[in-house]
Scaffold this motif. Structure first.
Motif, PDB file in Angstrom:
ATOM      1  N   LEU A  59      62.410  39.339  34.248  1.00 19.10           N
ATOM      2  CA  LEU A  59      61.985  38.608  33.066  1.00 19.10           C
ATOM      3  C   LEU A  59      63.190  38.019  32.358  1.00 19.10           C
ATOM      4  O   LEU A  59      64.227  38.656  32.240  1.00 19.10           O
ATOM      5  N   MET A  60      63.032  36.807  31.882  1.00 14.37           N
ATOM      6  CA  MET A  60      64.128  36.161  31.160  1.00 14.37           C
ATOM      7  C   MET A  60      63.846  36.238  29.666  1.00 14.37           C
ATOM      8  O   MET A  60      62.717  36.072  29.226  1.00 14.37           O
ATOM      9  N   SER A  61      64.857  36.456  28.876  1.00 13.40           N
ATOM     10  CA  SER A  61      64.729  36.547  27.431  1.00 13.40           C
ATOM     11  C   SER A  61      64.716  35.155  26.813  1.00 13.40           C
ATOM     12  O   SER A  61      65.401  34.251  27.268  1.00 13.40           O
ATOM     13  N   ASN A  62      63.943  35.001  25.746  1.00 14.99           N
ATOM     14  CA  ASN A  62      63.893  33.732  25.035  1.00 14.99           C
ATOM     15  C   ASN A  62      64.843  33.715  23.843  1.00 14.99           C
ATOM     16  O   ASN A  62      64.874  32.757  23.094  1.00 14.99           O
ATOM     17  N   SER A  63      65.591  34.796  23.656  1.00 17.16           N
ATOM     18  CA  SER A  63      66.483  34.837  22.508  1.00 17.16           C
ATOM     19  C   SER A  63      67.662  33.901  22.716  1.00 17.16           C
ATOM     20  O   SER A  63      68.149  33.710  23.820  1.00 17.16           O
ATOM     21  N   ASP A  64      68.061  33.293  21.624  1.00 14.17           N
ATOM     22  CA  ASP A  64      69.178  32.343  21.598  1.00 14.17           C
ATOM     23  C   ASP A  64      68.926  31.138  22.497  1.00 14.17           C
ATOM     24  O   ASP A  64      69.843  30.583  23.074  1.00 14.17           O
ATOM     25  N   PRO A  67      59.403  27.796  26.294  1.00 14.46           N
ATOM     26  CA  PRO A  67      59.631  28.946  25.417  1.00 14.46           C
ATOM     27  C   PRO A  67      61.058  29.033  24.892  1.00 14.46           C
ATOM     28  O   PRO A  67      62.006  28.582  25.531  1.00 14.46           O
ATOM     29  N   GLY A  68      61.158  29.598  23.719  1.00 14.60           N
ATOM     30  CA  GLY A  68      62.437  29.831  23.068  1.00 14.60           C
ATOM     31  C   GLY A  68      62.186  30.564  21.772  1.00 14.60           C
ATOM     32  O   GLY A  68      61.045  30.835  21.413  1.00 14.60           O
ATOM     33  N   ASP A  69      63.247  30.870  21.037  1.00 11.46           N
ATOM     34  CA  ASP A  69      63.070  31.619  19.791  1.00 11.46           C
ATOM     35  C   ASP A  69      63.310  30.787  18.545  1.00 11.46           C
ATOM     36  O   ASP A  69      63.114  31.248  17.434  1.00 11.46           O
ATOM     37  N   HIS A  70      63.727  29.516  18.716  1.00 10.92           N
ATOM     38  CA  HIS A  70      64.005  28.669  17.553  1.00 10.92           C
ATOM     39  C   HIS A  70      63.923  27.193  17.930  1.00 10.92           C
ATOM     40  O   HIS A  70      63.823  26.848  19.101  1.00 10.92           O
ATOM     41  N   VAL A  71      63.944  26.356  16.890  1.00  6.85           N
ATOM     42  CA  VAL A  71      64.125  24.912  17.051  1.00  6.85           C
ATOM     43  C   VAL A  71      65.277  24.518  16.133  1.00  6.85           C
ATOM     44  O   VAL A  71      65.708  25.307  15.297  1.00  6.85           O
ATOM     45  N   VAL A  72      65.753  23.307  16.276  1.00  9.46           N
ATOM     46  CA  VAL A  72      66.874  22.832  15.479  1.00  9.46           C
ATOM     47  C   VAL A  72      66.369  21.757  14.514  1.00  9.46           C
ATOM     48  O   VAL A  72      65.633  20.854  14.906  1.00  9.46           O
ATOM     49  N   CYS A  73      66.762  21.875  13.246  1.00  7.98           N
ATOM     50  CA  CYS A  73      66.382  20.885  12.238  1.00  7.98           C
ATOM     51  C   CYS A  73      66.948  19.523  12.629  1.00  7.98           C
ATOM     52  O   CYS A  73      68.136  19.402  12.952  1.00  7.98           O
ATOM     53  N   ALA A  74      66.100  18.493  12.597  1.00  4.61           N
ATOM     54  CA  ALA A  74      66.505  17.151  13.005  1.00  4.61           C
ATOM     55  C   ALA A  74      67.536  16.540  12.069  1.00  4.61           C
ATOM     56  O   ALA A  74      68.296  15.671  12.470  1.00  4.61           O
ATOM     57  N   VAL A  75      67.592  17.000  10.822  1.00  9.72           N
ATOM     58  CA  VAL A  75      68.507  16.420   9.842  1.00  9.72           C
ATOM     59  C   VAL A  75      69.773  17.254   9.680  1.00  9.72           C
ATOM     60  O   VAL A  75      70.882  16.753   9.797  1.00  9.72           O
ATOM     61  N   SER A  76      69.604  18.545   9.426  1.00  5.28           N
ATOM     62  CA  SER A  76      70.756  19.398   9.108  1.00  5.28           C
ATOM     63  C   SER A  76      71.371  20.090  10.314  1.00  5.28           C
ATOM     64  O   SER A  76      72.504  20.563  10.239  1.00  5.28           O
ATOM     65  N   ALA A 133      70.353  22.888  11.411  1.00  8.11           N
ATOM     66  CA  ALA A 133      70.172  24.336  11.218  1.00  8.11           C
ATOM     67  C   ALA A 133      69.156  24.888  12.212  1.00  8.11           C
ATOM     68  O   ALA A 133      68.199  24.208  12.581  1.00  8.11           O
ATOM     69  N   ARG A 134      69.390  26.123  12.625  1.00  9.94           N
ATOM     70  CA  ARG A 134      68.432  26.816  13.497  1.00  9.94           C
ATOM     71  C   ARG A 134      67.255  27.280  12.658  1.00  9.94           C
ATOM     72  O   ARG A 134      67.434  27.813  11.576  1.00  9.94           O
ATOM     73  N   ILE A 135      66.048  27.080  13.177  1.00  6.49           N
ATOM     74  CA  ILE A 135      64.835  27.519  12.490  1.00  6.49           C
ATOM     75  C   ILE A 135      64.069  28.423  13.452  1.00  6.49           C
ATOM     76  O   ILE A 135      63.619  27.965  14.511  1.00  6.49           O
ATOM     77  N   ALA A 136      63.937  29.691  13.089  1.00  4.85           N
ATOM     78  CA  ALA A 136      63.146  30.618  13.904  1.00  4.85           C
ATOM     79  C   ALA A 136      61.704  30.127  13.934  1.00  4.85           C
ATOM     80  O   ALA A 136      61.192  29.609  12.932  1.00  4.85           O
ATOM     81  N   LEU A 137      61.033  30.246  15.064  1.00  6.12           N
ATOM     82  CA  LEU A 137      59.661  29.754  15.172  1.00  6.12           C
ATOM     83  C   LEU A 137      58.754  30.387  14.131  1.00  6.12           C
ATOM     84  O   LEU A 137      57.860  29.721  13.601  1.00  6.12           O
ATOM     85  N   GLN A 179      57.963  13.755  15.791  1.00  8.60           N
ATOM     86  CA  GLN A 179      58.116  14.950  16.625  1.00  8.60           C
ATOM     87  C   GLN A 179      59.446  15.626  16.333  1.00  8.60           C
ATOM     88  O   GLN A 179      60.222  15.955  17.224  1.00  8.60           O
ATOM     89  N   GLU A 180      59.690  15.866  15.016  1.00  6.14           N
ATOM     90  CA  GLU A 180      60.918  16.512  14.553  1.00  6.14           C
ATOM     91  C   GLU A 180      60.585  17.687  13.653  1.00  6.14           C
ATOM     92  O   GLU A 180      59.616  17.644  12.893  1.00  6.14           O
ATOM     93  N   ALA A 181      61.435  18.695  13.706  1.00  3.05           N
ATOM     94  CA  ALA A 181      61.319  19.858  12.827  1.00  3.05           C
ATOM     95  C   ALA A 181      62.321  19.727  11.686  1.00  3.05           C
ATOM     96  O   ALA A 181      63.381  19.124  11.848  1.00  3.05           O
ATOM     97  N   TYR A 182      61.960  20.313  10.522  1.00  2.00           N
ATOM     98  CA  TYR A 182      62.838  20.281   9.354  1.00  2.00           C
ATOM     99  C   TYR A 182      62.976  21.687   8.780  1.00  2.00           C
ATOM    100  O   TYR A 182      62.025  22.462   8.764  1.00  2.00           O
TER     101      TYR A 182
END
Length: 66
Positions: free
Chosen positions: A2-7, A24-33, A35-39, A50-53
């Motif tokens: 099994l592969m980990s989705n962390s980081d 799969p993953g544990d976060h997305v990246v803010c399109a502007v700043s 910054a990492r955003i945990a799901l 189709q951007e996260a903030y």
């Protein structure tokens, strides 16, 4: 094995009332700043772009520039 989705950033498809995980993953990246955003903490995104903030303020500023 099994592969980990962390980081690992997730790939998402943003919809009006939620999002679908495409990769799969544990976060997305803010399109502007950048910054990492945990799901679990993801609350703001643009369906059209189709951007996260990272915050409401950042989302408002990004959408005002449309």
């Amino acid at each position: 094995m099994l592969m980990s989705n962390s980081d690992r950033p997730a790939r998402l498809h943003f919809m009006a009332n939620g999002f679908r995980v495409l990769a799969p993953g544990d976060h997305v990246v803010c399109a502007v700043s950048g910054a990492r955003i945990a799901l679990d903490d993801l609350r703001y995104w643009s369906v059209a772009r189709q951007e996260a903030y990272a915050s409401a303020q950042i989302a408002t500023e990004a959408m005002a520039s449309e």
